[in-house]
Enzyme design. Structure first.
Site, mmCIF file in Angstrom:
data_model
loop_
_atom_site.group_PDB
_atom_site.id
_atom_site.type_symbol
_atom_site.label_atom_id
_atom_site.label_comp_id
_atom_site.label_asym_id
_atom_site.label_seq_id
_atom_site.Cartn_x
_atom_site.Cartn_y
_atom_site.Cartn_z
ATOM 1 C CB SER A 127 -6.329 -126.189 -10.767
ATOM 2 O OG SER A 127 -5.053 -126.692 -10.420
ATOM 3 C CD GLU A 184 -7.139 -125.538 -3.053
ATOM 4 O OE1 GLU A 184 -7.122 -126.498 -3.836
ATOM 5 O OE2 GLU A 184 -7.781 -124.497 -3.257
ATOM 6 C CG HIS A 186 -6.487 -128.964 -6.087
ATOM 7 N ND1 HIS A 186 -6.547 -127.584 -6.162
ATOM 8 C CD2 HIS A 186 -6.134 -129.382 -7.333
ATOM 9 C CE1 HIS A 186 -6.225 -127.196 -7.380
ATOM 10 N NE2 HIS A 186 -5.975 -128.275 -8.119
#
Length: 518
Positions: free
Chosen positions: A197, A325, A419
């Site tokens: 990320s 995600e 995610h």
């Protein structure tokens, strides 16, 4: 420099390593030598506030390194899941931690350096979610984790301060690795940076930063965010942040403000951002006023443009993303599976490169909820990650691409391959951080443990040899590693999205209209 008192009893058998700044004493844990809270730069406070990191002052004697350093000032995170509530306090934020099978200078083991995520505004290397012992032990290599400045301290535009201070901290930590890791049994010539990320966005930025050249030879970027700010946007956001405190965005105004007060500026501005789409465009709905800034100096151009020009052609790359995600964010907002046509249309109008009609035509059977998730996953993580690989190929580099499609077990699999699911799978930390949501605190299944082992074996093999165990990506076959219960090598699964975004330029996010603060 005064040495902190040891925490707990000192065992004469505890490992001691001499760094260029002084000796540190670690602990032996599960067959590994572990060193925590080693400073790689001076505390960025006082006259060092908002400055580039400064080399740590040497010390005499042996410094105890059994406790993580204090995290930098930051938001509280998602429902308290980012880190333990009892983190240490202090201003020595810029520290590294080392896990090594043996601090033997003759070992020359590969080194992996982890950069945590957290929207550039939260997270720290002491989080139990980033316990690196399994990676170090399974891969027989040295793992380093690090802190870097976040939020206004690390990324906000402040007049009189260098841009991208958080990235400069990461560069300083990598310089520390070059100077010291041999003493811990690592090979400074075989360093792999890896992150997820915002950590993956940091890895992408480091690939493009002239100051980071030569500090690592391999990189793993997990879910690269496409959010890089233009200088104008960063300047306007910085002015808006300072205005929340009734101040100007200058070092003179902000240097004397307690870091906790600066946090409130971001916490106050963030919820207001979606209402300012006409001003900040696609940056507004992200709720975070922080990202790397294409400042023309430390980060001259975006990573995609830099890699396409060959800036990192000598660095081997693994890059990929998770299939679903943004489902994590709809779940955290309490809207899982509940997005209707109005919000889906708004998202498609804002993000889809060919407009709303193009996405609806490409996915004719998709529900409003599915379209909302698909276009945001594509814009924020999936296509930036794929395009990074393709830019690297265009610049003469080599890239291996993956997609995680295994669904998180929580809520009967409703979260999908959301995610940050790759973090507990990689580290094997299923009861920490966001894994508490993704695994619901349950014991990991046999297939979760098998996939976790697969993650670590692939990542550590790449660090060791440059080969993660599947073919390099090319623009003819487009083969990627699909990570699931039965992992396979197959053509990129999101071909429909890839075609929609083909030729799209992930340029710095622009300022659409300056606000009154500017």
């Amino acid at each position: 420099m005064k040495i902190p008192e040891p925490v707990g009893p000192v065992d004469p058998m505890d490992p001691v390593v001499r760094t260029v700044s002084g000796a540190v004493r670690g602990r032996t844990e599960d067959g590994l030598a572990v060193f925590r809270g080693i400073p790689f730069a001076q505390p960025p406070v006082g006259d060092a506030r908002f400055g580039a990191p400064r080399r740590v002052r040497p010390w005499d004697g042996v410094r105890d390194a059994c406790a993580f350093g204090p995290p930098p000032p930051q938001d509280l995170g998602v429902a308290g899941t980012v880190g333990p509530p009892d983190v240490p306090e202090g201003d020595d934020w810029l520290t590294v931690n080392v896990w090594t099978p043996a601090p033997d200078p003759a070992a020359h083991r590969p080194v992996m350096v982890w950069i945590h995520g957290g929207s550039y505004k939260l997270g720290h290397s002491g989080s139990p979610a980033y316990d690196a012992r399994r990676i170090a032990a399974d891969g027989d290599l040295v793992v380093v984790t690090l802190n870097y400045r976040l939020g206004m301290e690390g990324f906000a535009h402040i007049e009189g301060a260098p841009a991208n201070r958080g990235l400069l901290d990461q560069v300083a930590a990598l310089v520390w690795v070059q100077d010291n890791i041999a003493a811990f049994g690592g090979d400074p010539g075989r360093v792999t940076v890896f992150g997820e990320s915002a950590g993956a966005g940091s890895v992408a930025a480091l690939l493009a930063m002239p100051r980071a050249q030569g500090l690592f030879g391999r990189a793993v970027a997990q879910s690269v965010p496409g959010t890089f700010f233009s200088a104008d946007l960063a300047r306007d956001l910085g002015a808006a942040l300072a205005a929340e405190l009734g101040l100007r965005p200058t070092v003179d105004d902000l240097a004397a403000v307690d870091p906790g007060q600066l946090l409130k500026a971001g916490q106050t501005l963030g919820p207001k951002m979606p209402g300012r789409i006409d001003r900040w465009g696609r940056a507004a709905p992200t709720l975070t006023p922080y990202a790397p800034v294409v400042d023309g100096e430390f980060l001259p151009v975006t990573p995609w443009r830099a890699l396409r020009a060959g800036a990192a052609r000598g660095v081997d790359l693994v890059v990929g993303h998770n299939r679903d995600e943004t489902r994590l964010f709809t779940a955290l907002a309490g809207k899982l599976g509940e997005i209707g046509e109005e919000r889906a249309s708004a998202a498609l109008r804002l993000y889809a490169p060919g407009g709303e009609a193009a996405y609806r035509a490409a996915f004719p059977e998709a529900s409003a909820n599915d379209l909302y998730e698909r276009v945001q996953t594509d814009w924020l993580f999936a296509m930036p990650s794929l395009h990074l690989a393709e830019a690297h190929l265009a610049g003469g580099g080599r890239a291996h691409v993956y997609e995680l499609t295994w669904p998180a077990p929580a809520q009967g699999g409703a979260l999908g391959a959301c995610h940050a699911l790759d973090v507990p799978l990689l580290f094997g930390t299923f009861r920490e951080g966001l894994a508490l949501l993704q695994f619901e605190g349950a014991e990991p299944s046999a297939e979760a443990l098998a996939l976790s082992s697969r993650f670590r074996s692939s990542w550590t093999a790449f660090a060791r040899t440059g080969d993660p165990g599947w073919p390099a990506y090319d623009t003819v076959r487009r083969l990627v590693q699909v990570l699931d219960t039965e992992s396979t090598v197959a053509p990129y699964p999101q071909e429909t999205s890839r075609r929609l975004w083909e030729g799209y330029d992930f340029a710095p996010l622009p300022l659409l209209a300056p606000g009154p603060e500017a």
